[in-house]
Scaffold this motif. Structure first.
Motif, PDB file in Angstrom:
ATOM      1  N   ASP A 343       0.830  -1.211   0.000  1.00 56.26           N
ATOM      2  CA  ASP A 343       0.000   0.000   0.000  1.00 56.26           C
ATOM      3  C   ASP A 343       0.859   1.253   0.000  1.00 56.26           C
ATOM      4  O   ASP A 343       0.510   2.254  -0.636  1.00 56.26           O
ATOM      5  CB  ASP A 343      -0.931   0.002   1.220  1.00 56.26           C
ATOM      6  N   PHE A 344       2.001   1.203   0.688  1.00 54.18           N
ATOM      7  CA  PHE A 344       2.878   2.374   0.673  1.00 54.18           C
ATOM      8  C   PHE A 344       3.480   2.573  -0.713  1.00 54.18           C
ATOM      9  O   PHE A 344       3.662   3.715  -1.158  1.00 54.18           O
ATOM     10  CB  PHE A 344       3.981   2.245   1.722  1.00 54.18           C
ATOM     11  N   GLN A 345       3.792   1.497  -1.409  1.00 54.45           N
ATOM     12  CA  GLN A 345       4.370   1.607  -2.745  1.00 54.45           C
ATOM     13  C   GLN A 345       3.449   2.349  -3.708  1.00 54.45           C
ATOM     14  O   GLN A 345       3.904   2.941  -4.684  1.00 54.45           O
ATOM     15  CB  GLN A 345       4.690   0.221  -3.297  1.00 54.45           C
ATOM     16  N   LYS A 346       2.152   2.357  -3.422  1.00 58.38           N
ATOM     17  CA  LYS A 346       1.193   3.067  -4.273  1.00 58.38           C
ATOM     18  C   LYS A 346       1.296   4.585  -4.099  1.00 58.38           C
ATOM     19  O   LYS A 346       0.809   5.336  -4.942  1.00 58.38           O
ATOM     20  CB  LYS A 346      -0.233   2.617  -3.943  1.00 58.38           C
ATOM     21  N   LEU A 347       1.914   5.028  -3.015  1.00 53.58           N
ATOM     22  CA  LEU A 347       2.029   6.462  -2.736  1.00 53.58           C
ATOM     23  C   LEU A 347       3.292   6.983  -3.418  1.00 53.58           C
ATOM     24  O   LEU A 347       4.309   7.269  -2.794  1.00 53.58           O
ATOM     25  CB  LEU A 347       2.073   6.698  -1.219  1.00 53.58           C
ATOM     26  N   LYS A 348       3.225   7.106  -4.726  1.00 56.24           N
ATOM     27  CA  LYS A 348       4.423   7.315  -5.541  1.00 56.24           C
ATOM     28  C   LYS A 348       5.178   8.600  -5.204  1.00 56.24           C
ATOM     29  O   LYS A 348       6.395   8.679  -5.373  1.00 56.24           O
ATOM     30  CB  LYS A 348       4.059   7.268  -7.023  1.00 56.24           C
ATOM     31  N   ALA A 349       4.467   9.610  -4.723  1.00 56.87           N
ATOM     32  CA  ALA A 349       5.157  10.860  -4.377  1.00 56.87           C
ATOM     33  C   ALA A 349       5.990  10.705  -3.103  1.00 56.87           C
ATOM     34  O   ALA A 349       6.958  11.441  -2.894  1.00 56.87           O
ATOM     35  CB  ALA A 349       4.142  11.988  -4.191  1.00 56.87           C
ATOM     36  N   LEU A 350       5.617   9.748  -2.251  1.00 59.16           N
ATOM     37  CA  LEU A 350       6.285   9.604  -0.962  1.00 59.16           C
ATOM     38  C   LEU A 350       7.442   8.619  -0.976  1.00 59.16           C
ATOM     39  O   LEU A 350       8.368   8.729  -0.171  1.00 59.16           O
ATOM     40  CB  LEU A 350       5.273   9.154   0.107  1.00 59.16           C
ATOM     41  N   VAL A 351       7.400   7.644  -1.891  1.00 52.42           N
ATOM     42  CA  VAL A 351       8.385   6.558  -1.872  1.00 52.42           C
ATOM     43  C   VAL A 351       9.829   7.064  -1.985  1.00 52.42           C
ATOM     44  O   VAL A 351      10.677   6.694  -1.163  1.00 52.42           O
ATOM     45  CB  VAL A 351       8.067   5.524  -2.970  1.00 52.42           C
ATOM     46  N   PRO A 352      10.170   7.917  -2.960  1.00 52.20           N
ATOM     47  CA  PRO A 352      11.567   8.368  -3.045  1.00 52.20           C
ATOM     48  C   PRO A 352      11.992   9.219  -1.854  1.00 52.20           C
ATOM     49  O   PRO A 352      13.165   9.168  -1.444  1.00 52.20           O
ATOM     50  CB  PRO A 352      11.615   9.169  -4.348  1.00 52.20           C
ATOM     51  N   ILE A 353      11.062   9.980  -1.291  1.00 53.08           N
ATOM     52  CA  ILE A 353      11.395  10.809  -0.120  1.00 53.08           C
ATOM     53  C   ILE A 353      11.666   9.913   1.078  1.00 53.08           C
ATOM     54  O   ILE A 353      12.610  10.142   1.846  1.00 53.08           O
ATOM     55  CB  ILE A 353      10.254  11.807   0.168  1.00 53.08           C
ATOM     56  N   HIS A 354      10.856   8.872   1.239  1.00 53.82           N
ATOM     57  CA  HIS A 354      11.044   7.916   2.326  1.00 53.82           C
ATOM     58  C   HIS A 354      12.439   7.307   2.269  1.00 53.82           C
ATOM     59  O   HIS A 354      13.121   7.155   3.291  1.00 53.82           O
ATOM     60  CB  HIS A 354       9.967   6.823   2.219  1.00 53.82           C
ATOM     61  N   GLY A 355      12.904   6.983   1.064  1.00 56.40           N
ATOM     62  CA  GLY A 355      14.209   6.365   0.911  1.00 56.40           C
ATOM     63  C   GLY A 355      15.371   7.298   1.212  1.00 56.40           C
ATOM     64  O   GLY A 355      16.508   6.842   1.377  1.00 56.40           O
ATOM     65  N   ASN A 356      15.086   8.603   1.308  1.00 53.71           N
ATOM     66  CA  ASN A 356      16.148   9.585   1.512  1.00 53.71           C
ATOM     67  C   ASN A 356      16.041  10.293   2.866  1.00 53.71           C
ATOM     68  O   ASN A 356      16.699  11.297   3.092  1.00 53.71           O
ATOM     69  CB  ASN A 356      16.096  10.621   0.378  1.00 53.71           C
ATOM     70  N   VAL A 357      15.206   9.756   3.748  1.00 50.39           N
ATOM     71  CA  VAL A 357      14.925  10.426   5.019  1.00 50.39           C
ATOM     72  C   VAL A 357      16.178  10.686   5.838  1.00 50.39           C
ATOM     73  O   VAL A 357      16.359  11.769   6.403  1.00 50.39           O
ATOM     74  CB  VAL A 357      13.902   9.607   5.841  1.00 50.39           C
ATOM     75  N   ASP A 358      17.070   9.706   5.911  1.00 51.05           N
ATOM     76  CA  ASP A 358      18.240   9.857   6.786  1.00 51.05           C
ATOM     77  C   ASP A 358      19.198  10.938   6.318  1.00 51.05           C
ATOM     78  O   ASP A 358      20.142  11.293   7.033  1.00 51.05           O
ATOM     79  CB  ASP A 358      18.984   8.518   6.926  1.00 51.05           C
ATOM     80  N   ASN A 359      18.986  11.481   5.113  1.00 51.29           N
ATOM     81  CA  ASN A 359      19.843  12.570   4.621  1.00 51.29           C
ATOM     82  C   ASN A 359      19.311  13.947   5.009  1.00 51.29           C
ATOM     83  O   ASN A 359      19.923  14.964   4.662  1.00 51.29           O
ATOM     84  CB  ASN A 359      19.986  12.482   3.096  1.00 51.29           C
ATOM     85  N   GLY A 360      18.200  13.979   5.709  1.00 52.81           N
ATOM     86  CA  GLY A 360      17.643  15.256   6.131  1.00 52.81           C
ATOM     87  C   GLY A 360      18.345  15.815   7.361  1.00 52.81           C
ATOM     88  O   GLY A 360      19.101  15.117   8.038  1.00 52.81           O
ATOM     89  N   VAL A 361      18.113  17.083   7.633  1.00 49.27           N
ATOM     90  CA  VAL A 361      18.674  17.738   8.820  1.00 49.27           C
ATOM     91  C   VAL A 361      17.535  18.109   9.756  1.00 49.27           C
ATOM     92  O   VAL A 361      16.376  18.166   9.353  1.00 49.27           O
ATOM     93  CB  VAL A 361      19.483  18.997   8.440  1.00 49.27           C
ATOM     94  N   PHE A 362      17.866  18.353  11.012  1.00 47.59           N
ATOM     95  CA  PHE A 362      16.808  18.710  11.949  1.00 47.59           C
ATOM     96  C   PHE A 362      17.315  19.701  12.985  1.00 47.59           C
ATOM     97  O   PHE A 362      18.513  19.789  13.258  1.00 47.59           O
ATOM     98  CB  PHE A 362      16.225  17.467  12.641  1.00 47.59           C
ATOM     99  N   LEU A 363      16.363  20.427  13.525  1.00 52.55           N
ATOM    100  CA  LEU A 363      16.651  21.405  14.563  1.00 52.55           C
ATOM    101  C   LEU A 363      16.610  20.719  15.915  1.00 52.55           C
ATOM    102  O   LEU A 363      15.611  20.080  16.260  1.00 52.55           O
ATOM    103  CB  LEU A 363      15.614  22.534  14.509  1.00 52.55           C
ATOM    104  N   LYS A 364      17.684  20.824  16.667  1.00 52.62           N
ATOM    105  CA  LYS A 364      17.706  20.261  18.015  1.00 52.62           C
ATOM    106  C   LYS A 364      16.772  21.071  18.903  1.00 52.62           C
ATOM    107  O   LYS A 364      16.742  22.302  18.827  1.00 52.62           O
ATOM    108  CB  LYS A 364      19.122  20.286  18.584  1.00 52.62           C
TER     109      LYS A 364
END
Length: 411
Positions: A343-364
């Protein structure tokens, strides 16, 4: 509070309630428990006000969410959240969590109080179709100056507003989490939580961020009147952007589904092609995307049966449960294993972003962030009303935070 056989869960917004209800039957069967879903006010600011009121009174539900990562530290400091670190690390889903998800919920002293079932990934969204039609570059802006110039070109060539950052008091935490945070991380003050627990609000980067807001407002590049209304997100996000009257805005993965997708109130046809994304440019160089926990689940420190509540909490981190939220809200499951879910694979806009999550930055985050968030809302409100300049906006933030947190908390 609820009896030991009943677990009360707070949730808000119909889409979120619908997602939660998909998990309820299986949880009830597994633990022989009755799940009572308590509906809360929909706007995040109203939800937070009510849940904090009930937590102070000692009658809040057993499980609830903190609207944003910026709210967690103050809930912990107030003693509202039960620690869940031991249970989370013993859970079979812990190893499957993204590293950034673990980092986001682990406090400076190593404790964990919330489950990062969902993450949000934020960047800048633009109407690719409109820019291409007008002959405007869709290339990634390299810095703030290029982003501002692009917004000016959009206004000159199309008449549409060129760029919107959430701002003002009525937007609540979004003025901080969906606006200010984007810019501060690329400024000369990229983090405002100091290692000693103080908050760096006097740095030059803070003033520069407010200066960027002032440039947008004073050049009539972002819509101001809607941001002063009672529900400031409705007109720009759900009406102006789909209509092409606003060409660029900050947003997150949810926008492709909840804001502009086929089931939204005002869909954009072929949204994933018509709407493109840019990473957030730094003030002078570098680009990044922002990652934060999205409405992380917590256990009430005064839950009638905390052990049972913690078991239910972990069930809300199951892959199927997180995919149900992704389908309806458009945010990203905190578990890597969601990538294999059909079901997640059907969410085509989200799949590539999900695969790149660990490359994001965050505010402590740190204790006092809720105050900073409100201070940013007040400072940007003054900018919207053209009552101050960048330096004055920073002074509003600093003075508001000092009045509530004390002089020693601010550097």
């Amino acid at each position: 509070m609820a009896s030991a056989e009943t677990i009360r869960i707070a949730e808000h917004r119909q889409a979120r309630i619908d997602a939660l209800m998909e998990s309820v039957p299986a949880i009830e069967d597994k633990y022989g428990v009755t799940i009572e879903v308590v509906e809360y006010p929909a706007p995040e600011k109203d939800y937070l006000t009510k849940i904090l009121t009930e937590l102070r009174a000692g009658n809040a539900p057993d499980l609830f969410t903190a609207p944003r990562g910026q709210d967690v530290a103050d809930m912990v400091a107030a003693g509202y959240l039960a620690p869940v670190g031991d249970e989370l690390k013993a859970w079979d889903g812990y190893a499957d969590l993204f590293d950034v998800a673990k980092a986001l919920v682990t406090t400076q002293d190593g404790n964990i109080y919330v489950l990062p079932a969902m993450l949000n990934v934020q960047q800048i969204y633009f109407r690719r179709d409109l820019l291409e039609k007008a002959g405007i570059s869709t290339d990634q802006p390299k810095n703030w100056a290029e982003l501002l110039d692009r917004a000016k070109e959009i206004k000159e060539k199309t008449g549409a507003y060129g760029l919107m950052f959430p701002a003002g008091v009525t937007w609540g935490g979004g003025a901080f989490g969906e606006g200010f945070t984007y810019l501060i991380m690329g400024s000369s003050t990229p983090q405002i939580a100091n290692d000693d627990g103080t908050l760096n609000l006097t740095g030059e980067g803070i003033k520069d961020v407010f200066g960027f807001y002032a440039d947008l407002i004073n050049n009539d590049l972002m819509p101001v009147d809607p941001l002063l209304g009672p529900e400031p997100w409705i007109i720009p996000k759900y009406e102006m952007f789909p209509a092409g009257d606003l060409a660029t805005t900050t947003c997150g993965t949810w926008c492709y589904i909840y804001d502009w997708g086929p089931e939204s109130r005002n869909p954009i046809p072929d949204v994933t092609s018509a709407v493109g994304t840019w990473a957030v440019p730094g003030q002078n160089e570098g680009q990044y995307v922002l990652v934060d926990v999205d409405s992380p689940w917590a256990v009430n420190a005064k839950a009638a049966n905390p052990d049972l509540a913690k078991k239910v909490l972990l069930e809300l981190g199951a892959v199927d449960a997180t995919v149900a939220y992704a389908e309806r809200i458009g945010n990203i499951p905190g578990r890597k294993g969601a990538a294999e879910n059909a079901d997640f694979q059907k969410l085509k806009a989200l799949v590539p972003i999900h695969g790149n999550v660990d490359n994001g930055v965050f505010l402590k985050t740190a204790t006092g962030f809720s105050v900073v968030s409100e201070g940013v809302a007040r400072a940007t409100e003054a900018l919207l009303r053209k009552e101050t300049d960048a330096a004055g906006a920073q002074e509003i933030l600093v003075e508001y935070s000092r009045n509530l947190l004390g002089d020693e908390a601010i550097k």
